[in-house]
Design a protein around this motif. Structure first.
Motif, mmCIF file in Angstrom:
data_model
loop_
_atom_site.group_PDB
_atom_site.id
_atom_site.type_symbol
_atom_site.label_atom_id
_atom_site.label_comp_id
_atom_site.label_asym_id
_atom_site.label_seq_id
_atom_site.Cartn_x
_atom_site.Cartn_y
_atom_site.Cartn_z
ATOM 1 N N PHE B 89 0.989 -1.212 -0.063
ATOM 2 C CA PHE B 89 0.057 -0.017 0.161
ATOM 3 C C PHE B 89 0.800 1.279 0.050
ATOM 4 O O PHE B 89 0.315 2.172 -0.251
ATOM 5 C CB PHE B 89 -1.122 -0.146 1.282
ATOM 6 N N ALA B 90 2.118 0.992 0.471
ATOM 7 C CA ALA B 90 2.927 2.287 0.651
ATOM 8 C C ALA B 90 3.717 2.419 -0.798
ATOM 9 O O ALA B 90 4.575 3.542 -0.987
ATOM 10 C CB ALA B 90 4.093 2.127 1.733
ATOM 11 N N ASP B 91 3.392 1.726 -1.659
ATOM 12 C CA ASP B 91 3.841 1.929 -3.090
ATOM 13 C C ASP B 91 2.979 2.912 -3.843
ATOM 14 O O ASP B 91 2.047 2.541 -4.468
ATOM 15 C CB ASP B 91 4.364 0.576 -3.716
ATOM 16 N N GLY B 92 3.407 4.143 -4.034
ATOM 17 C CA GLY B 92 2.396 5.038 -4.447
ATOM 18 C C GLY B 92 2.297 5.644 -5.823
ATOM 19 O O GLY B 92 1.810 6.381 -6.308
ATOM 20 N N ARG B 93 2.986 4.498 -6.668
ATOM 21 C CA ARG B 93 3.125 4.928 -8.171
ATOM 22 C C ARG B 93 1.539 4.942 -8.611
ATOM 23 O O ARG B 93 1.305 5.624 -9.719
ATOM 24 C CB ARG B 93 4.051 3.677 -8.739
ATOM 25 N N GLN B 121 -6.145 4.195 2.949
ATOM 26 C CA GLN B 121 -6.049 5.031 1.738
ATOM 27 C C GLN B 121 -6.909 5.226 0.709
ATOM 28 O O GLN B 121 -6.855 5.987 -0.383
ATOM 29 C CB GLN B 121 -4.928 4.247 0.900
#
Ligand code: HEM
Ligand code: SF4
Lengths: 562, 183
Positions: B89-93, B121
């Protein structure tokens, strides 16, 4: 300073509710450690060595009296009676309980404050010139622009999970007091030939493991387009910044990998689509934001004779004025720096009683306004010259009048091993030992301008790379050692310091600094400053002296000599 | 059958997400029966044969964070569903990919977040143009998902423009200038 309207207030109130719910779900076990971590970080809550640390946003370093009183209250009720100002103009509490944070945020919201995006891989608190609006060398007031950037970046949905943290600084004066070259985006306000306002945009500065100074990607972005342009920079970074290695994830690494021309080209390719879009700024919006800064309306005054007379006949006052009082754009006024660098106290620390005292004094002498310097000191922006003597006396009573601004004992230091779990070594005891060694005021004033910065590890929270003297804690087989650099500088002519040689034990550090200073005093020309001497003669003479004197000390102590 | 949030409501989901296993060949991997969301590589390798499925509304495509949405620009009008995968979830691409699909390429079909999709999110995801949110199977109970709907409305008037509300607050609402006190 900026006054919230109903929308600003609603956003921080909604944030408090959101975070209270997240904390409750975490405590109930519904959110895992990994799921909660970015949420609490984006609210400034670190888990460090002893307890959580809460970082509160002080947007571009502006505070007012009621907010300081709230800090005092929070320090007493939820902490151990003190707080700590950081190198990014924020305030940290070192001992709050995780369970209390929602309550603390509620109190902060009641005085238009928050902890939004003070940590985490998102756009952080915008920083700027602490003397914005009053500095004699200012050509454009950066504060409304900072506030516009703050609003745009607050809960920006596309940029909340960047590869790494992202820091923006804005400067609008001849002197760069916002350190724009060591930020991910540095914005320099300027005018084009026709007098239109715009920004020179630097990208890719940062300290940490790989210190790099930012490079220019645009020489002039018209103010209307600045958010569109920042959005383009961030989109390129969000899509292409490295996510496989946290140490290589800052935008500076992407800019280096692509080369600044190619990076600028990609930004430009993105920008053409965003240009003139809905985020384009309007004059009405700029005017509205500017109108919400309730600056005192000050009329110029005649230069104060009484002040000048005092300077002539009170040496202690004159010493303080020389270091801690700065010119103001209006005649009859001055800016005053309150030193948080007093012998025996960790740099940047301030007690609850001092918070209250600063609040009271700001109301009496400075229209209730207080600024935070990234050198971890406070300032009153506008004080009448006629009040300076009285203010000085009162600051002395509360331990905030140490006359050392810009001098060797005005040390920048991170919390280091006493608080931080990432530390290789302690920072604060080193700062205190050096302050203790250089306690002779005349000598300090004679040494002149000198910035000494200490970080407890490569993360560089204490900006050691840009200290004239930089001290970095390193780990050697589980022991705490210190590497020394010289020749670093912040501001306009920013440069990164060079390592002088093998590292030192903690106990040696005051001696090492003394050797550096002696070497400087012997080599300086007239009233040259330390950094200018280093630049003129290089690090070699310093290095030779430091290690020669170190060997001599070792000889003396070795049993053969007994 | 898992549950998803679509246009702010909970729905039973009818789609299967195909993920390539080690050794699977995009050109030959067998497609599950029914409505299926295939990886971009499968779509690119077999566009000719899969086009009819897409046109019939039973085939969607998912993009990984490293995929360039420009590579399906010409197919957008025939795809009724595009998904973007969040490996963590912290990979915001995926937020930027969604924003590009909606605002740059004008994609108007269903845009779904898949993978490590969490309620904290949801607000940002929908702001960037996702109209459907698919948490990992079993991540939330129906009751938890119902509670999570509140997360879609965390902030009532966000400052900046995004896909859901392209105009920033200063264009959406009249914000008053302060009355300056005269000294
Ligand atoms: C005690 C808890 C703290 C922790 C765990 C912590 C952690 C970190 C880490 C991991 C970085 C490096 C990030 C990167 O390079 O991407 C960093 C950078 C930084 N920290 Fe801290 N920090 C703490 C406290 C502080 C304090 C108290 C200050 C101010 C005195 C501070 C100021 C900074 C600054 C200015 C940087 C940026 C350096 C740069 O531009 O790369 N930090 N911190
Ligand atoms: S520099 Fe290192 S030791 Fe100091 S606060 Fe930052 S992370 Fe901690």
């Amino acid at each position: 300073m900026y006054q919230y309207d109903e929308y600003d207030q609603r956003i921080v109130d909604e944030r408090v509710a959101q975070y209270a719910d997240q904390t409750a779900r975490y405590l109930a076990g519904e959110l895992s450690e990994d799921e909660f971590r970015p949420l609490r970080l984006q609210n400034g809550l670190y888990i460090q060595r002893h307890a959580p640390m809460l970082r509160i946003a002080v947007p571009y370093g502006n505070l007012r009296a009621e907010q300081l009183r709230m800090f005092a209250h929070i320090a007493r009720k939820y902490d151990r009676g003190y707080g700590h100002f950081t190198t990014r103009q924020n305030l940290q509490f070192n001992w709050p309980k995780l369970e209390h944070v929602p309550e603390i945020l509620g109190l902060l919201a009641s005085v238009q404050m928050h902890a939004i995006q003070t940590s985490g891989n998102c756009i952080r608190n915008v920083t700027s010139d602490p003397f914005a609006g009053v500095a004699a060398d200012e050509y454009i007031d950066p504060r409304p622009w900072c506030e516009i950037v703050r609003q745009w970046s607050t809960f920006h949905p596309e940029f909340a999970y960047l590869p790494r943290k992202f820091k923006i600084a804005v400067n609008g004066a001849t002197d760069d007091r916002a350190a724009i070259q060591i930020h991910d985006i540095g914005l320099e306000l300027k005018r084009d030939a026709a007098g239109n306002i715009g920004f020179r945009v630097l990208v890719g500065g940062g300290l940490g493991r790989t210190p790099i100074l930012g490079e220019e990607v645009a020489s002039f972005v018209p103010w209307q387009q600045i958010l569109n342009y920042c959005e383009a920079v961030l989109r390129v970074y969000n899509l292409h910044g490295r996510r496989d290695n946290a140490y290589k994830a800052r935008i500076k690494i992407l800019v280096k990998a692509l080369g600044v021309e190619e990076f600028a080209r990609q930004v430009e390719a993105e920008f053409v689509h965003l240009k003139d879009g809905p985020s384009t700024l309007t004059q009405a919006e700029i005017d509205r934001v500017a109108s919400r800064f309730d600056d005192p309306v000050l009329a110029p005054l005649a230069a104060d004779e009484g002040y000048r007379a005092r300077l002539a006949d009170d040496k202690a006052f004159a010493n303080w004025a020389k270091r801690n009082v700065r010119p103001h754009k209006l005649s009859g006024y001055a800016s005053v720096v309150l030193s948080l660098k007093t012998a025996g106290i960790a740099p940047g620390d301030i007690t609850a009683d001092q918070f209250d005292a600063v609040a009271d004094l700001s109301e009496r002498y400075a229209q209730g306004e207080v600024r935070v310097l990234h050198e971890q000191n406070l300032a009153f922006a506008s004080v009448r010259e006629a009040d300076l003597f009285e203010l000085w006396q009162q600051l002395r009573d509360v331990g905030l009048a140490t006359p050392n601004i810009g001098l060797l004992t005005d040390i920048i230091s991170c919390p280091g091993g006493d608080f931080c779990s990432l530390a290789n070594a302690k920072s604060i005891p080193i700062a205190l030992a050096i302050q203790d060694r250089f306690d002779d005021l005349d000598y300090l004033h004679d040494i002149g301008e000198l910035e000494l910065n200490i970080s407890g590890c490569m993360n560089a929270c204490g900006h050691h790379h840009v200290g004239h003297i930089g001290v970095l804690g390193v780990d050697k087989n589980g022991e705490e050692w210190y590497q020394v650099t010289i020749g670093g500088a912040q501001g306009n002519g920013a440069s990164l310091g060079k390592v002088i040689g093998p590292s030192f034990a903690a106990a040696e550090m005051p001696d090492v600094v003394e050797s550096l200073i002696r070497s400087f005093v012997d080599n300086r020309k007239e009233d040259e400053s330390f950094i200018d001497t280093v630049r003129r003669i290089g690090i070699e003479p310093f290095k030779t002296r430091v290690y020669a004197e170190r060997d001599a000390r070792k000889q003396e102590r070795s049993p053969a000599h007994v | 059958m898992s549950e998803i949030i679509k246009n702010g409501q909970i729905h039973a989901d009818e789609w299967t997400v195909l993920r390539l296993a080690e050794g699977d060949d995009a050109a030959t991997v067998a497609l599950p029966a029914g409505r299926v969301i295939v990886p971009l590589a499968v779509w690119l390798a077999r566009r000719e044969t899969l086009a009819a499925h897409a046109d019939a509304g039973v085939l969607g495509v998912w993009l990984a964070g490293s995929d360039d949405p420009a590579s399906i620009e010409s197919d957008l009008s025939r795809l009724q569903l595009i998904a973007v995968d969040f490996p963590k979830f912290a990979d915001g691409r995926g937020y930027s990919i969604a924003a590009l699909l909606r605002s740059r390429y004008g994609y108007g079909g269903e845009l779904r977040a898949i993978g490590d999709v969490l309620r904290d999110q949801f607000f940002y995801l929908t702001r960037c143009g996702f109209d459907s949110l698919q948490p990992a199977a079993g991540k939330y109970t129906t009751a938890q998902l119902e509670a999570a709907l509140a997360s879609l409305r965390t902030f009532s008037e966000p400052y900046q423009g995004a896909v859901d509300r392209p105009e920033p607050l200063f264009r959406r609402q009249p914000r008053p200038a302060a009355q300056k006190a005269q000294a």
